[in-house]
Design an enzyme around this catalytic site. Structure first.
Site, mmCIF file in Angstrom:
data_model
loop_
_atom_site.group_PDB
_atom_site.id
_atom_site.type_symbol
_atom_site.label_atom_id
_atom_site.label_comp_id
_atom_site.label_asym_id
_atom_site.label_seq_id
_atom_site.Cartn_x
_atom_site.Cartn_y
_atom_site.Cartn_z
ATOM 1 N N LYS A 10 -12.827 13.450 -5.149
ATOM 2 C CA LYS A 10 -13.230 14.779 -5.657
ATOM 3 C C LYS A 10 -12.054 15.734 -5.597
ATOM 4 O O LYS A 10 -11.103 15.533 -4.835
ATOM 5 C CB LYS A 10 -14.395 15.347 -4.828
ATOM 6 N N ASP A 138 -18.317 16.824 3.442
ATOM 7 C CA ASP A 138 -17.987 16.432 2.067
ATOM 8 C C ASP A 138 -18.751 15.199 1.594
ATOM 9 O O ASP A 138 -18.596 14.793 0.447
ATOM 10 C CB ASP A 138 -16.484 16.089 1.982
HETATM 11 C C1 LIG Z 1 -11.921 21.034 3.130
HETATM 12 C C2 LIG Z 1 -13.053 20.291 2.473
HETATM 13 O O1 LIG Z 1 -12.619 18.996 2.102
HETATM 14 C C3 LIG Z 1 -13.444 21.002 1.200
HETATM 15 O O2 LIG Z 1 -14.201 20.193 0.358
HETATM 16 C C4 LIG Z 1 -14.231 20.168 3.406
HETATM 17 O O3 LIG Z 1 -14.630 21.454 3.801
HETATM 18 C C5 LIG Z 1 -13.968 19.297 4.598
HETATM 19 O O4 LIG Z 1 -15.026 18.414 4.694
HETATM 20 P P1 LIG Z 1 -14.978 17.144 5.689
HETATM 21 O O5 LIG Z 1 -13.624 16.535 5.676
HETATM 22 O O6 LIG Z 1 -16.160 16.285 5.354
HETATM 23 O O7 LIG Z 1 -15.148 17.882 7.048
HETATM 24 P P2 LIG Z 1 -16.015 17.481 8.334
HETATM 25 O O8 LIG Z 1 -15.719 16.066 8.687
HETATM 26 O O9 LIG Z 1 -17.431 17.901 8.136
HETATM 27 O O10 LIG Z 1 -15.349 18.455 9.379
HETATM 28 C C6 LIG Z 1 -14.062 18.229 9.895
HETATM 29 C C7 LIG Z 1 -13.643 19.483 10.636
HETATM 30 O O11 LIG Z 1 -13.292 20.509 9.680
HETATM 31 C C8 LIG Z 1 -13.750 21.772 10.101
HETATM 32 N N1 LIG Z 1 -14.728 22.292 9.135
HETATM 33 C C9 LIG Z 1 -15.220 21.490 8.134
HETATM 34 C C10 LIG Z 1 -16.098 22.007 7.198
HETATM 35 C C11 LIG Z 1 -16.467 23.375 7.319
HETATM 36 N N2 LIG Z 1 -17.301 23.930 6.436
HETATM 37 N N3 LIG Z 1 -15.978 24.139 8.311
HETATM 38 C C12 LIG Z 1 -15.090 23.621 9.220
HETATM 39 O O12 LIG Z 1 -14.653 24.341 10.108
HETATM 40 C C13 LIG Z 1 -14.337 21.563 11.488
HETATM 41 O O13 LIG Z 1 -13.302 21.782 12.407
HETATM 42 C C14 LIG Z 1 -14.719 20.097 11.485
HETATM 43 O O14 LIG Z 1 -14.717 19.546 12.771
HETATM 44 N N1 LIG Z 2 -12.911 5.714 5.643
HETATM 45 C C1 LIG Z 2 -11.876 6.492 5.986
HETATM 46 N N2 LIG Z 2 -10.841 6.619 5.147
HETATM 47 C C2 LIG Z 2 -9.796 7.424 5.455
HETATM 48 N N3 LIG Z 2 -9.691 8.101 6.598
HETATM 49 C C3 LIG Z 2 -10.693 8.007 7.478
HETATM 50 C C4 LIG Z 2 -11.823 7.214 7.207
HETATM 51 N N4 LIG Z 2 -12.666 7.335 8.240
HETATM 52 C C5 LIG Z 2 -12.086 8.178 9.107
HETATM 53 N N5 LIG Z 2 -10.893 8.581 8.681
HETATM 54 C C6 LIG Z 2 -10.015 9.546 9.364
HETATM 55 O O1 LIG Z 2 -10.202 10.814 8.724
HETATM 56 C C7 LIG Z 2 -8.967 11.472 8.466
HETATM 57 C C8 LIG Z 2 -9.039 12.236 7.132
HETATM 58 O O2 LIG Z 2 -9.459 11.367 6.133
HETATM 59 P P1 LIG Z 2 -9.567 11.697 4.580
HETATM 60 O O3 LIG Z 2 -8.574 10.876 3.845
HETATM 61 O O4 LIG Z 2 -10.970 11.570 4.158
HETATM 62 O O5 LIG Z 2 -9.114 13.218 4.512
HETATM 63 P P2 LIG Z 2 -9.247 14.210 3.340
HETATM 64 O O6 LIG Z 2 -8.928 13.513 2.046
HETATM 65 O O7 LIG Z 2 -8.446 15.395 3.733
HETATM 66 O O8 LIG Z 2 -10.769 14.552 3.300
HETATM 67 P P3 LIG Z 2 -11.448 15.908 2.892
HETATM 68 O O9 LIG Z 2 -11.137 16.167 1.475
HETATM 69 O O10 LIG Z 2 -12.894 15.541 3.116
HETATM 70 O O11 LIG Z 2 -10.912 16.937 3.832
HETATM 71 C C9 LIG Z 2 -7.926 10.381 8.466
HETATM 72 O O12 LIG Z 2 -6.753 10.862 9.060
HETATM 73 C C10 LIG Z 2 -8.529 9.237 9.271
HETATM 74 O O13 LIG Z 2 -8.041 9.198 10.590
#
Ligand SMILES: C[C@](O)(CO)[C@H](O)COP(=O)(O)OP(=O)(O)OC[C@H]1O[C@@H](n2ccc(N)nc2=O)[C@H](O)[C@@H]1O
Ligand SMILES: Nc1ncnc2c1ncn2[C@@H]1O[C@H](COP(=O)(O)OP(=O)(O)OP(=O)(O)O)[C@@H](O)[C@H]1O
Length: 397
Positions: A10, A138
C-alpha cells in the site's frame, strides 16, 4: 498441497497525525491505496492434535518466530477457530522492509487468507477485521483493498469508491525508518510548537513548515487544542470520502468513462489491469504509452488534482525529511517538475522511507524511474491496484 498468496503493498495518498491516545497510539486519518507490487506468502496447513507453526523467508531481516506478523495472524486465527493445525508459512520478500509500504501487515493478511483456504474454514468478516487490528494498525486495510479510508489508529477501515489503475513509481532509498520512532519525533515537534496535526485547510510548505491557512486559531498565533486536532482529523476523513465521490461525479458527466462502484473493477478500459507490474523489475511486454487519453480521465488523477489543496499530504514528511534530507531530493526527482514527465503527485508513503509518484502515462513513469535511478536510488515501476484486481489476482497459480 500449498496455497500461494500475493501479498500486495500500500501507499498512503494522504496521512494526518493526531494526538497520542490513552493506549499510546496516535489518532490518524489516512487514505490508503493498494499497489501491484507484492511479496508472495505460501501457506500449507493440515489439522493436527497440537498446533505447530513454522516460518521461513528469503530475507534475513524478517523475524521467523512469534514476532512475525504472519505468525501472529496464524496463531490468532487458529485460537479463534478453536482448531489445532500444523502450519508452514514461507514469505518470499520482494518489498522493502521498514519501507512504509505495509509489507509486514500485508503478509499477515495474506497468511490469514492462505490458512483459511488450506483448512477450508473462514472467520466471519467482523472477526477477521478485529483479529487483523490486533496484529497491526495497517493490517485491516489489506482485507479490503483498493482505495480505503483509515481512521482510529488506522485500523478502522472503510472502502472508498475505487479508482482505475494508474502508473506509479516507488523509490526505495537504502534506509529503513522505524514507525514508532517517527511517531515519537512527530510528538516532539508538536510539543515544541513547531508543527501541529493539520487538517483539511492547512498545508505543509516545501521546507516542511506548516502554513496556517484557513485556521483562525493559528493565524491569531494560538495553538490547537487536542479537541481541535481531533475535529481536524474528522474533517479530513470527510474530505477524503467526499473527494472520491466528487471525482466520480465529474466522471459521470463524461461519456468516455464509467462510474466505478465500490467492489467493482475500477477499470475504465479492459487493457489497464493487464499491466503486471507486481514484479521487482516492473517490466511489461506491453506498450502502454498510448494510454494517455484514458488516463487523463482517470478518477484518481482527478482526486490528486483536487485533493492536494484539501489535505492530500503526509505529515510524516515534516519529521522524516529533516532526518534524511536525501529523501526530499528523491521526492523532487519523482516530481520532475522541470521535466517533460512531471508527477501528478509524489509523497512519502507511511513513515517511509519509500516514496511514490503517480503519473499520467507509463512513459512519464518510466522517465521518472530513470531520473531516480540515475541518482543511485532503486526505483520500481508499478501501478495502483483497484479492489477488484486486488482480489482477482490475490491467489497466485
Ligand atoms: C505509518 C503507517 O504505516 C501508516 O499507514 C501506520 O500508521 C503504521 O501501522 P503499523 O506498522 O501496522 O503499526 P502498528 O504495528 O500498529 O504499530 C507500531 C507502532 O507504531 C506506533 N503507532 C502506530 C499506529 C498509530 N496510529 N499510532 C502509533 O503511535 C506505535 O508506537 C506502535 O507501537
Ligand atoms: N512479515 C514481516 N515482514 C517484514 N517485517 C516484519 C514481518 N513481521 C515482523 N516484521 C518486523 O516489522 C518491522 C517493520 O516491517 P514492515 O516492512 O512491515 O515495515 P513498514 O513497511 O514500515 O510497515 P508500515 O507501512 O506498516 O509501517 C521489520 O523491521 C521486522 O522486524
Amino acid at each position: 498441497m500449498s496455497t500461494r498468496v500475493r501479498s500486495f503493498s500500500k501507499i498512503n495518498l494522504g496521512l494526518a497525525i493526531g494526538p497520542v491516545r490513552g493506549d499510546g497510539f496516535h489518532a490518524l486519518t489516512t487514505m490508503y491505496q493498494t499497489l501491484a507490487l507484492h511479496d508472495v506468502v505460501t501457506v500449507s496447513a493440515k489439522r493436527a492434535a497440537v498446533t505447530a507453526i513454522s516460518l521461513t523467508t528469503n530475507d534475513a531481516r524478517v523475524p521467523v518466530d512469534g514476532r512475525n506478523t504472519a505468525w501472529k495472524m496464524v496463531a490468532g486465527c487458529l485460537a479463534r477457530l478453536g482448531m489445532a493445525a500444523e502450519v508452514e508459512v514461507h514469505i518470499e520478500k520482494r518489498l522493502p522492509v521498514q519501507g512504509g509500504m505495509g509489507a509486514g501487515s500485508a503478509n499477515a493478511a495474506a497468511a490469514l487468507l492462505g490458512l483459511e483456504r488450506e483448512l477450508g474454514v473462514a472467520l466471519g468478516e467482523a472477526e477477521r477485521l478485529e483479529l487483523a487490528a490486533t496484529v497491526g494498525s495497517d493490517v485491516p486495510l489489506f482485507l479490503i483493498g483498493g482505495a480505503v479510508l483509515g481512521v482510529g489508529r488506522g485500523e478502522l477501515v472503510t472502502s472508498l469508491r475505487d479508482f482505475a489503475a494508474i502508473p506509479c513509481v516507488v523509490a526505495v532509498p537504502g534506509v529503513g525508518v522505524s514507525t514508532p520512532a517517527a511517531f515519537r519525533d512527530w510528538d516532539a515537534v508538536v510539543a515544541r510548537g513547531e508543527r501541529f496535526a493539520r487538517g483539511a485547510n492547512a498545508h505543509l510548505s516545501d521546507d516542511g513548515t506548516v502554513a496556517k491557512m484557513g485556521h483562525p486559531e493559528l493565524e491569531a498565533g494560538g495553538t490547537l487544542t487536542s479537541a481541535g486536532i481531533r475535529d481536524r482529523l474528522e474533517e479530513l476523513s470527510l474530505v477524503y470520502s467526499s473527494l472520491s465521490v466528487r471525482t466520480e461525479s465529474v466522471k459521470a458527466g463524461s461519456a468516455k468513462t464509467g462510474v466505478v462502484e465500490p467492489g467493482a473493477s475500477g477499470i475504465v478500459r479492459g487493457d489497464l489491469p493487464e499491466w503486471d507490474l507486481g514484479n521487482k523489475q516492473g517490466s511489461s511486454d506491453r506498450d502502454q504509452d498510448g494510454m494517455l487519453d484514458d488516463l487523463a480521465e482517470n478518477a484518481l488523477l482527478a482526486l490528486v488534482r483536487t485533493g492536494i489543496g484539501d489535505g492530500l499530504q503526509n505529515d510524516f514528511e515534516a519529521v522524516v525529511f529533516p532526518q534524511y534530507p536525501s529523501l526530499r531530493e528523491t521526492k523532487r526527482q519523482l516530481m520532475g517538475s522541470d521535466s517533460g514527465s512531471p508527477a501528478l503527485y509524489a509523497a512519502l508513503s507511511g513513515s517511509g522511507s519509500a516514496l511514490f509518484g503517480l503519473y499520467r502515462s507509463m512513459a512519464d513513469a518510466r522517465a521518472a524511474q530513470q531520473r531516480v535511478q540515475a541518482s543511485g536510488v532503486e526505483a520500481l515501476l508499478t501501478a495502483t491496484l483497484p479492489r477488484d484486481d486486488y482480489w482477482r489476482r490475490m491467489f497466485a497459480e
